[in-house]
Design a protein around this motif. Structure first.
Motif, PDB file in Angstrom:
ATOM      1  N   GLY A 178       0.810  -1.212   0.000  1.00 52.47           N
ATOM      2  CA  GLY A 178       0.000   0.000   0.000  1.00 52.47           C
ATOM      3  C   GLY A 178       0.839   1.256   0.000  1.00 52.47           C
ATOM      4  O   GLY A 178       0.522   2.236  -0.679  1.00 52.47           O
ATOM      5  N   GLY A 179       1.927   1.232   0.767  1.00 55.26           N
ATOM      6  CA  GLY A 179       2.820   2.383   0.819  1.00 55.26           C
ATOM      7  C   GLY A 179       3.496   2.652  -0.512  1.00 55.26           C
ATOM      8  O   GLY A 179       3.600   3.795  -0.960  1.00 55.26           O
ATOM      9  N   LEU A 180       3.939   1.592  -1.171  1.00 60.12           N
ATOM     10  CA  LEU A 180       4.608   1.728  -2.462  1.00 60.12           C
ATOM     11  C   LEU A 180       3.662   2.262  -3.535  1.00 60.12           C
ATOM     12  O   LEU A 180       4.055   3.049  -4.395  1.00 60.12           O
ATOM     13  CB  LEU A 180       5.182   0.373  -2.902  1.00 60.12           C
ATOM     14  CG  LEU A 180       6.404  -0.129  -2.122  1.00 60.12           C
ATOM     15  CD1 LEU A 180       6.710  -1.568  -2.511  1.00 60.12           C
ATOM     16  CD2 LEU A 180       7.614   0.763  -2.384  1.00 60.12           C
ATOM     17  N   LEU A 181       2.405   1.816  -3.491  1.00 60.72           N
ATOM     18  CA  LEU A 181       1.435   2.195  -4.517  1.00 60.72           C
ATOM     19  C   LEU A 181       0.593   3.417  -4.133  1.00 60.72           C
ATOM     20  O   LEU A 181      -0.318   3.794  -4.861  1.00 60.72           O
ATOM     21  CB  LEU A 181       0.506   1.007  -4.805  1.00 60.72           C
ATOM     22  CG  LEU A 181       1.182  -0.270  -5.332  1.00 60.72           C
ATOM     23  CD1 LEU A 181       0.164  -1.383  -5.505  1.00 60.72           C
ATOM     24  CD2 LEU A 181       1.907   0.011  -6.641  1.00 60.72           C
ATOM     25  N   ASN A 182       0.897   4.007  -2.963  1.00 60.17           N
ATOM     26  CA  ASN A 182       0.142   5.171  -2.464  1.00 60.17           C
ATOM     27  C   ASN A 182      -1.347   4.832  -2.318  1.00 60.17           C
ATOM     28  O   ASN A 182      -2.224   5.613  -2.683  1.00 60.17           O
ATOM     29  CB  ASN A 182       0.326   6.375  -3.376  1.00 60.17           C
ATOM     30  CG  ASN A 182      -0.151   7.671  -2.733  1.00 60.17           C
ATOM     31  OD1 ASN A 182      -0.150   7.812  -1.504  1.00 60.17           O
ATOM     32  ND2 ASN A 182      -0.575   8.623  -3.552  1.00 60.17           N
ATOM     33  N   ILE A 183      -1.627   3.647  -1.795  1.00 62.53           N
ATOM     34  CA  ILE A 183      -3.007   3.198  -1.607  1.00 62.53           C
ATOM     35  C   ILE A 183      -3.518   3.652  -0.240  1.00 62.53           C
ATOM     36  O   ILE A 183      -2.844   3.494   0.771  1.00 62.53           O
ATOM     37  CB  ILE A 183      -3.093   1.663  -1.724  1.00 62.53           C
ATOM     38  CG1 ILE A 183      -2.855   1.237  -3.175  1.00 62.53           C
ATOM     39  CG2 ILE A 183      -4.459   1.154  -1.259  1.00 62.53           C
ATOM     40  CD1 ILE A 183      -2.784  -0.255  -3.374  1.00 62.53           C
ATOM     41  N   LYS A 184      -4.708   4.217  -0.232  1.00 59.16           N
ATOM     42  CA  LYS A 184      -5.333   4.678   1.003  1.00 59.16           C
ATOM     43  C   LYS A 184      -6.620   3.892   1.245  1.00 59.16           C
ATOM     44  O   LYS A 184      -7.449   3.767   0.341  1.00 59.16           O
ATOM     45  CB  LYS A 184      -5.670   6.176   0.912  1.00 59.16           C
ATOM     46  CG  LYS A 184      -4.490   7.049   0.506  1.00 59.16           C
ATOM     47  CD  LYS A 184      -3.330   6.956   1.484  1.00 59.16           C
ATOM     48  CE  LYS A 184      -2.171   7.834   1.027  1.00 59.16           C
ATOM     49  NZ  LYS A 184      -0.981   7.655   1.894  1.00 59.16           N
ATOM     50  N   PRO A 185      -6.803   3.370   2.434  1.00 57.96           N
ATOM     51  CA  PRO A 185      -8.002   2.577   2.721  1.00 57.96           C
ATOM     52  C   PRO A 185      -9.223   3.451   3.010  1.00 57.96           C
ATOM     53  O   PRO A 185      -9.103   4.550   3.538  1.00 57.96           O
ATOM     54  CB  PRO A 185      -7.601   1.797   3.976  1.00 57.96           C
ATOM     55  CG  PRO A 185      -6.644   2.707   4.676  1.00 57.96           C
ATOM     56  CD  PRO A 185      -5.889   3.422   3.590  1.00 57.96           C
ATOM     57  N   ILE A 186     -10.376   2.954   2.646  1.00 57.78           N
ATOM     58  CA  ILE A 186     -11.650   3.555   3.022  1.00 57.78           C
ATOM     59  C   ILE A 186     -12.285   2.594   4.021  1.00 57.78           C
ATOM     60  O   ILE A 186     -12.489   1.419   3.722  1.00 57.78           O
ATOM     61  CB  ILE A 186     -12.587   3.736   1.805  1.00 57.78           C
ATOM     62  CG1 ILE A 186     -11.888   4.548   0.706  1.00 57.78           C
ATOM     63  CG2 ILE A 186     -13.884   4.401   2.238  1.00 57.78           C
ATOM     64  CD1 ILE A 186     -11.531   5.957   1.085  1.00 57.78           C
ATOM     65  N   LEU A 187     -12.582   3.108   5.207  1.00 58.03           N
ATOM     66  CA  LEU A 187     -13.111   2.258   6.269  1.00 58.03           C
ATOM     67  C   LEU A 187     -14.417   2.823   6.805  1.00 58.03           C
ATOM     68  O   LEU A 187     -14.675   4.024   6.705  1.00 58.03           O
ATOM     69  CB  LEU A 187     -12.097   2.127   7.416  1.00 58.03           C
ATOM     70  CG  LEU A 187     -10.672   1.722   7.054  1.00 58.03           C
ATOM     71  CD1 LEU A 187      -9.745   2.915   7.192  1.00 58.03           C
ATOM     72  CD2 LEU A 187     -10.171   0.590   7.928  1.00 58.03           C
ATOM     73  N   ASN A 188     -15.233   1.947   7.384  1.00 58.77           N
ATOM     74  CA  ASN A 188     -16.401   2.416   8.122  1.00 58.77           C
ATOM     75  C   ASN A 188     -16.625   1.533   9.334  1.00 58.77           C
ATOM     76  O   ASN A 188     -15.820   0.647   9.631  1.00 58.77           O
ATOM     77  CB  ASN A 188     -17.647   2.506   7.230  1.00 58.77           C
ATOM     78  CG  ASN A 188     -18.172   1.148   6.789  1.00 58.77           C
ATOM     79  OD1 ASN A 188     -17.728   0.096   7.265  1.00 58.77           O
ATOM     80  ND2 ASN A 188     -19.127   1.158   5.883  1.00 58.77           N
ATOM     81  N   VAL A 189     -17.705   1.775  10.047  1.00 60.57           N
ATOM     82  CA  VAL A 189     -18.041   0.972  11.223  1.00 60.57           C
ATOM     83  C   VAL A 189     -19.281   0.162  10.887  1.00 60.57           C
ATOM     84  O   VAL A 189     -20.305   0.722  10.480  1.00 60.57           O
ATOM     85  CB  VAL A 189     -18.282   1.857  12.462  1.00 60.57           C
ATOM     86  CG1 VAL A 189     -18.685   1.002  13.657  1.00 60.57           C
ATOM     87  CG2 VAL A 189     -17.023   2.650  12.792  1.00 60.57           C
TER      88      VAL A 189
END
Length: 289
Positions: free
Chosen positions: A184-195
């Motif tokens: 994720g760091g290498l590809l600049n991936i950001k997670p979308i999370l919810n509850v």
């Protein structure tokens, strides 16, 4: 009349709670062998803590135990004051279960003690939203039972969208693996999370780049928004004020008259999300249960 009590995971300010006569139970955070009290900014410096997270330090958090709940609730029991405890999600902490055990023990001492422990199934300013709704209803003269009925409706429709800028703290908390974080760091991936309906944090999607992640949270919020339930947005953030302003500006473009409450993530929640987390809370048309 009843006393509203919450805990420091609500991420509202101590001043706001004091103004609304809401009591709160502090949380404790340990960093590099030293214990700090999360008292919602009364003495604790959230900016300093955000800097520690930015330096990739990993604090430890602890749930509220039975004894602390008993000590906090007992003065009200002695005076015969009813309590509505609006607490942190049972899906993220054992604190709620501890509150139930404390109530059971206190009722042995004070059989007529009236107390409701309300499991919000949410965290941070999602919890804060429900606390402020409880305060609003209390001011309108609603009973404890009527207030709980409304909180149940709000809880079912509550929307919680999160993103983080760095996956390392999610690794530390067991949310993602080291391999996933590295990729994720290498590809600049950001997670979308919810509850989710259990009150647990879940990963919904991954997007490329911070800008897209922030936009996705706003888009998801607007798509299912129902301001007739709670006409208010709540945004919590950890250190990144530019991201906070971006999200606020986007919301104002669509809903210029809707109030926005903004506070820093407290250390208890931020310890698990790290620096750069942004969380957006609202109420939606569909139920999450």
């Amino acid at each position: 009349m009843f006393q509203i009590i919450t805990d420091a995971c609500c991420d509202l300010s101590a001043d706001l709670l004091d103004k609304n006569k809401i009591a709160y139970i502090p949380m404790f955070v340990e960093l590099e062998g030293k214990e700090y009290t999360d008292d919602l900014g009364k003495t604790f410096d959230n900016s300093w803590f955000s800097d520690q997270l930015k330096e990739n330090k990993h604090p430890k958090t602890a749930q509220i135990n039975v004894g602390r709940y008993m000590d906090f609730f007992r003065p009200y029991a002695k005076k015969g004051i009813s309590i509505l405890y609006v607490g942190f999600s049972s899906g993220l902490s054992g604190s709620y279960e501890s509150s139930l055990n404390a109530i059971e023990l206190l009722k042995e001492e004070y059989p007529d003690f009236t107390v409701t422990s309300f499991d919000t199934k949410t965290a941070s300013l999602g919890l804060g939203m429900l606390v402020m709704e409880a305060a609003r209803l209390q001011k309108e003269g609603r009973t404890l039972e009527e207030t709980v009925q409304w909180l149940d409706i709000c809880k079912e429709h509550l929307r919680s969208w999160f993103t983080v800028d760095d996956l390392k703290h999610l690794v530390h908390g067991g949310r993602v693996t080291k391999a996933q974080a590295a990729i994720g760091g290498l590809l600049n991936i950001k997670p979308i999370l919810n509850v989710d309906e259990k009150g647990q944090l879940q990963s919904v999607d991954k997007v490329h780049g911070r800008k897209k992640a922030l936009q996705r949270m706003v888009d998801e919020t607007i798509e299912d928004l129902d301001l007739s339930i709670v006409n208010h947005f709540y945004i919590a953030y950890s250190g990144d004020e530019k991201a906070l302003e971006k999200v606020s500006k986007q919301l104002k473009q669509h809903y210029p008259e809707t109030p926005i409450t903004r506070f820093s993530l407290g250390p208890t929640i931020a310890s698990h999300t790290g620096y750069g987390c942004v969380a957006l809370f609202s109420t939606g048309k569909t139920k999450r249960f």
